[in-house]
Scaffold this motif. Sequence first.
Motif, short mmCIF file in Angstrom:
data_model
loop_
_atom_site.label_atom_id
_atom_site.label_comp_id
_atom_site.label_asym_id
_atom_site.label_seq_id
_atom_site.Cartn_x
_atom_site.Cartn_y
_atom_site.Cartn_z
N ASN A 92 0.84 -1.22 0.00
CA ASN A 92 0.00 0.00 0.00
C ASN A 92 0.86 1.25 0.00
O ASN A 92 0.61 2.20 -0.75
N PHE B 37 3.71 1.52 -1.26
CA PHE B 37 4.27 1.69 -2.61
C PHE B 37 3.22 2.32 -3.53
O PHE B 37 3.51 3.23 -4.31
N ILE B 38 1.96 1.86 -3.37
CA ILE B 38 0.91 2.41 -4.25
C ILE B 38 0.78 3.91 -4.01
O ILE B 38 0.74 4.72 -4.94
N VAL C 250 3.42 5.96 -5.55
CA VAL C 250 3.38 6.13 -7.02
C VAL C 250 2.69 7.45 -7.37
O VAL C 250 3.10 8.18 -8.28
N ASP D 229 -1.47 13.18 -7.58
CA ASP D 229 -2.41 12.27 -8.30
C ASP D 229 -3.32 11.57 -7.29
O ASP D 229 -2.85 10.83 -6.44
N LEU E 133 -5.66 9.25 -7.72
CA LEU E 133 -6.17 7.89 -8.00
C LEU E 133 -5.49 6.82 -7.12
O LEU E 133 -6.19 6.04 -6.46
N PRO E 134 -4.13 6.77 -7.06
CA PRO E 134 -3.55 5.68 -6.24
C PRO E 134 -4.06 5.69 -4.81
O PRO E 134 -4.39 4.64 -4.27
N LEU F 92 -7.17 4.00 -4.69
CA LEU F 92 -7.03 2.52 -4.81
C LEU F 92 -6.60 1.92 -3.47
O LEU F 92 -7.09 0.87 -3.06
#
Lengths: 111, 304, 460, 620
Positions: free
Chosen positions: A38, A40-41, A44, A68, A70-71, A74
């Motif tokens: 997580n 790492f996500i 990003v 950003d 979005l990640p 997620l």
Amino acid sequence: MLQYAAIAMLMLGLYGLLTQRNIIKIIVSINILEIGLNLFIVSVGYVEGGIAPILTSDFNNNGLVFVDPLPSALVLTAIVIGVGTTALGLALAKNIYQKYGTFEIDEMGEE
Amino acid sequence: MIDILLMILTGIGVAFFGFVLQTSIAGVNRKVVARVQKRYGPKWYQEFLDIFKLLSKRSVTHGWIFDFGVIMALGVIIGTAMFMPLTSSFMAFDGYDNFFIFVYLIAVGMLGMAMSASGSGNPLASIGVMRALTTMLAYEVPFMIVVLTIIKLTGTSSLSEIGLFQQVAGNSWFLIALPIGGIVAVMALMGMLGKKPFETYIAPAEIASGPMVEYGGKQLGMLFIMHEITVFIEVSLFVHLFLGGAENIVLFIVKYFVVYTILNIISSVYGRFKIDQVVLFFYKWPLIMAITQAFIAIYLGWVI
Amino acid sequence: MSAILLIAVPLLAAFISILFKKYAHYILVFVSFASVFALEYMDLGTITVGGFNAPFGIVLILDDYSLIALYIVNTLFFLVAILNCNEFKKVGSIMLVALAGLNGLLLTGDLFNLFVFLEVAGIAAYLITTTNKKPLATFNYLIQGTVGSSLYLLGLILLYAMFGTLNMADMASSIASSGYGAGVTAFPFLLMFIGFGVEAKLLPFNSWTKGILANSNRLTGPMIASVYAAAIGFVFGRLLTNVFVIEDTFLIIVTIILIFSVVAGEAMAYASTKVREILLYSSVAQAALVVVVFMSGFTGWAVYLIIGNAAAKLVLFLITNTATKQLGNDDVETFKGLFVNNKIIGLSFTAVTLSVIGLPMFLGFVTKMNILENMFVSGDYIWPAIILITSVVEGIYFIRLLLNLWYKENDLPEVKFEFVLKYVVVIIALLIMVFGVYTEPVQESADDLVAYSYIEGGNL
Amino acid sequence: MTVEFLILVALASGILAYFVGRLNKVLGAVVTIVASMFIFIMIGYMMQDINAGTTFNYNAVEYMPDFVTFMVTYLGLFFAILVTFIFAMVSFFNPFFVEKYKYPALYSMLYLFSLAGVLGVFLTDNFMVLFFFFEFIVWSGLFLIPLGKNNKAAISYYAFSTAGSFALLYAIFIMFAETGSYNLHLGLATVSGTTEGTYVLALLAFAAFAKLGAFPLNVWLPRALGKAPDPITAVFSGGLEKLGAFVAVLALVKLAPVGDIAGTLGGLTEATFLFASQYIVATLGAMTIIFGTLMAIRQDDAKKLLAYSSMSNGGYILVALSLGGTLGLSGGLYHIVAHALASAAAFLAIGAVSRVTGTTKMSELGGMIHKMPVTYMVYLIAIISMAGIPPMGGFISKWLIFQAVIDNGLILIAVAVFFGSIGSFLYVFRPLAALFLGQELPQHRDKAKEAPFFMLLPMLILSGLIVFTGVMPNIFLDFINDVIAELGGTGLLLGDYTITGVNGVLQPTLIASVFGVGVLIAFIIFILLKKSKKVGLMDTYTAGNFIYTEELMHYSLDFYAPLERLYEKHINITKDFYKKLENKVVDFGRMVKYFFFTNKPEITVFWIIILIGFLLWGEL
């Protein structure tokens, strides 16, 4: 820097899975793995000098540099799923303990 | 229709001539072998006496298969003898004297005798038959390999033409042209005739004379006739294949006599092989010699 | 009506069934029955969720490929549900969640959404396997499933970092236009391949299958071996044909894995003496075969291979598990002579096995012949050799099993199969036989399926 | 009378036989007789149309996929007539044997299914249809064999014949990749001579070897034929093995041989014009003959012995077909006919004996001739032809094969061929002496009685045909000449009664008549002399002591003991080879199970890390 930490935790989780033979320790290392993932996500989505991607009254024009979004969205689902699997794992651990009386896989013996 | 009848009559004549020729020469040979063993030996027509004595005796039969086998054996051998060319030009059925007919019809004779021997119910007879067939397996293959070489060289498998091929000025007899093949043929012939080293299956001293143990009277007589005619066929096969056939009947008889007597003399000095020794022997030296002879003659063309 | 209902209705029913514990399994049967028939009225096309169009929002795609996939998975699911509804009462709600997860898997066009549905279906699967009363095996399955899907997520995020999109079609076109060498995309694709490999039972990643399927019961056996296997097969196929770019090193690794799975699967099945183990290892080999056919590009025939295998495994596991429950263990010895006095079950078991081996007069034969034919035409000579040699080995151990089951004189095992099971099994066997002989529809539909498996790209 | 109609009739009557069989076992079997006779007669009719020189092409039937086409060719018809005749003759035995089996209805159904398969294989010009029916026969034969004693034999049968048919399939696909169509003649024509031609030849030869039970792949034949029900062994060795011969014809004759001309071994005057591939197949055929003969000599079970004999005769067919040319082809094809008739008759005779006594083990039988004389005569005629002795058909084909071998100057193969033919006297005589002749054992004396008329009828027809093919072979050789002409060879030179080979002329009728004259003379001699006294079997020359027990006086166990001792140690070379192969597969399976399947999760994680490491090896 954060990405290296995330990858290190991922490696740690994998190492835990490889070596541990105790049910609880395996579940713990799975969690470490997921947290590393997580992290790492999230890493990003990082944009140099970006600000939080929330449109408020004074940050409403999109000329600004946003991080950003979005990640991080997620990650929310990923965390929830991680929780689900860990809960199921622990429930199974209870069953295993009830049945075999120990958490060490080696002592359980092949069925 | 008439000429077919004529041919068959000449065939029967040839068979009868063969029987008479072989029985008398066998009688003479009994005297020769006796001389080798320092005794005089019986009269030359002793063989005829034995056969006719047996034919006149009343004997025992063990059922219809016992008799049918004997009739089939003798009948087939007479049939085969009818095909045999006496000289390279005189034969009953012109052009049909194929080598394979002789080899296989002798096998039918053997089968007939074997059938009736086993049908007699005596286990010794079956053992004797088993030995006869095993020995046949032993000596037959090298002999046919040598004959293969001859057929390949002459291009024909009819005996009379092979004989004529050898009489042509340039070529010598195959016994000389294919020396190793000749030796193998002699050994195989001794196996076929059941002469001493390989006579385990019909030796009197072995199991009460092998397959013939249950026979007596006319059955035994008929089998003796069959044996004589078989010997005639085998020796005349050897004469046609290896000694260049014969221009006229006298030469044929002389060659026939010489071959048969030498074989008898050789065999009278030998002991006897056990059955698996016979098979081992034939599949060691004669087979290798036959194959080398065939290879040399066909592929390298070294024919003397 | 739009395809989204296929996911929403089962989820809703799942929560309702928690309230009415007693009627859970009736709801299950009703919903699965309804979903099979609802498919008739679904209109093809892509459904955008929450108004955002394709590359940004999640999008569900219903085209010919996913329609056939949905039909197969839903009908198999319905059959399993019907056959097990009275025996496994308390599993109703989990099954509904599983149905929602599976439908979601087949419909989604978005990679992350695929991860979510993979996890939903996965967790439902772990819960279903708890009915096996083997907690350690389920735990093992859980751990491997989670590791697999986390790696899939990692690969996904790497791709997102590179190409900025999560939509399958958009991803495919941007990879093609980005001009990256294959080496760059190999690592994330390998991670995603491993993630799916665990669920699709490819060899190095499927050590959980032995624990789960070797001591499965009438519910878990068919569920995992045929319903889940079919769904995962379809989704993996869609991924392989649309998104993945497979070249040099990645191709080498994948081919090694697949060859090893096929050969080792058959060898293991040959070496095992328990009936369920034989079926388990042969389904490992079949799964690898499906992936091979997808990779060589004949999606139409890969679909028929999945259908043939799924139907066969359903029948085989149903019969074996029913017999094992009544006989105690599932050694071939105790099963000897099982079919002597229940012939209908025996005949359908034989028909289905012969179709899996690929003997004539059955669907398996038509599929295998066409796959080999296409492979030869496309110039590939190695894979047909491997397939043929392994199917000889496969034929031997299946025939050995069949002959043991049919031919035995004394003290035969008494096993009672109820009517519904017989009815279902016979119908499937008949279908396989009919389509084995009357091959017209199979030929045409397979060829035009190849054309549609490529998504026409979300809304772009 | 189209081919599809016949196949449909066969399939339909199969299903009918199943349902009738469920009601009454024997009636089901009777249906098989009616159906197979009908099909045989129909095929016979088809013979007339074909003789008019037109090869009919019945193609495209609506409900089958479009590429299913059938074509009646001389070659196909030759095999079809022969095999359907064997099926029809053996079907007479079904009603008497069917009660003993576990699934009698299934037995009659599968019997007719394999007949349908046979029709499908021989009468088609499309490879995929050929493969479809080829597998169909394997499949139906598979469930017939275990009806006999045990099902291990069926598994080895399945293993080898599937390996063979998958090799055939691979060859079909190679040709399909070349020509784009499944047409049999087109496929073989385009591929012959090219490098693919060698692969196709090797694969087709492999398939032929598997089906014929030739040397490298012969393990299944004695087991399957020894253990299968008696009528099925007759059908297998008489009929179904001819599938292998059919594929051998496709491989060795229609496909141009490949490899350099092997004969020019440096400066040989006698250059033989054989190709490398022909040499290899001929040598393997020769090894089959030797191996089959040696193994047949030492068998105790009559059915196993005859199975090995059909294996060695398969070797003869392979040698003949691989040598090719007029003699080779006509010898091979005629041997197929002679062997099919002889082995079917022999197996039926042994079947009749085993129906009455329940066993075919020679050590437990003896003196059956006294109760079953007609069966004995049938068996005698069959083995005379099988051993290749003149008055019967076997001699003609062996004579042609000898001519071919000698004409090509192949010495080592000649050794094997001669050894095989002389060896066949031995193993053919063993059942005759041990089973039919010798002492009549008491336990069989009361039970044994002659086979009923409907069992004797097919046996007598078969032996009549055997004698007929021996005495008047020219009728069959004319038809074989048409087949050879169609295959592109030149037919045999046939006078009205004579056959002229390369190095000799043969008149079979003359031999038979001279044989008859000889026997007549011997019979006259026998009748003229005094009549012998009939004496029982126990009253034999036993040097005076009295004998009471028949068993002691019957010589049947280890009949060729001295010969068997010579090669006892290395009998099951091939069997051990395949056993080791099987163990290898099992060990590999267990090893993979041990390494990959445990209940500990770290195994998978370990392998995942290995794979990722493998991919990133170069990058870091």
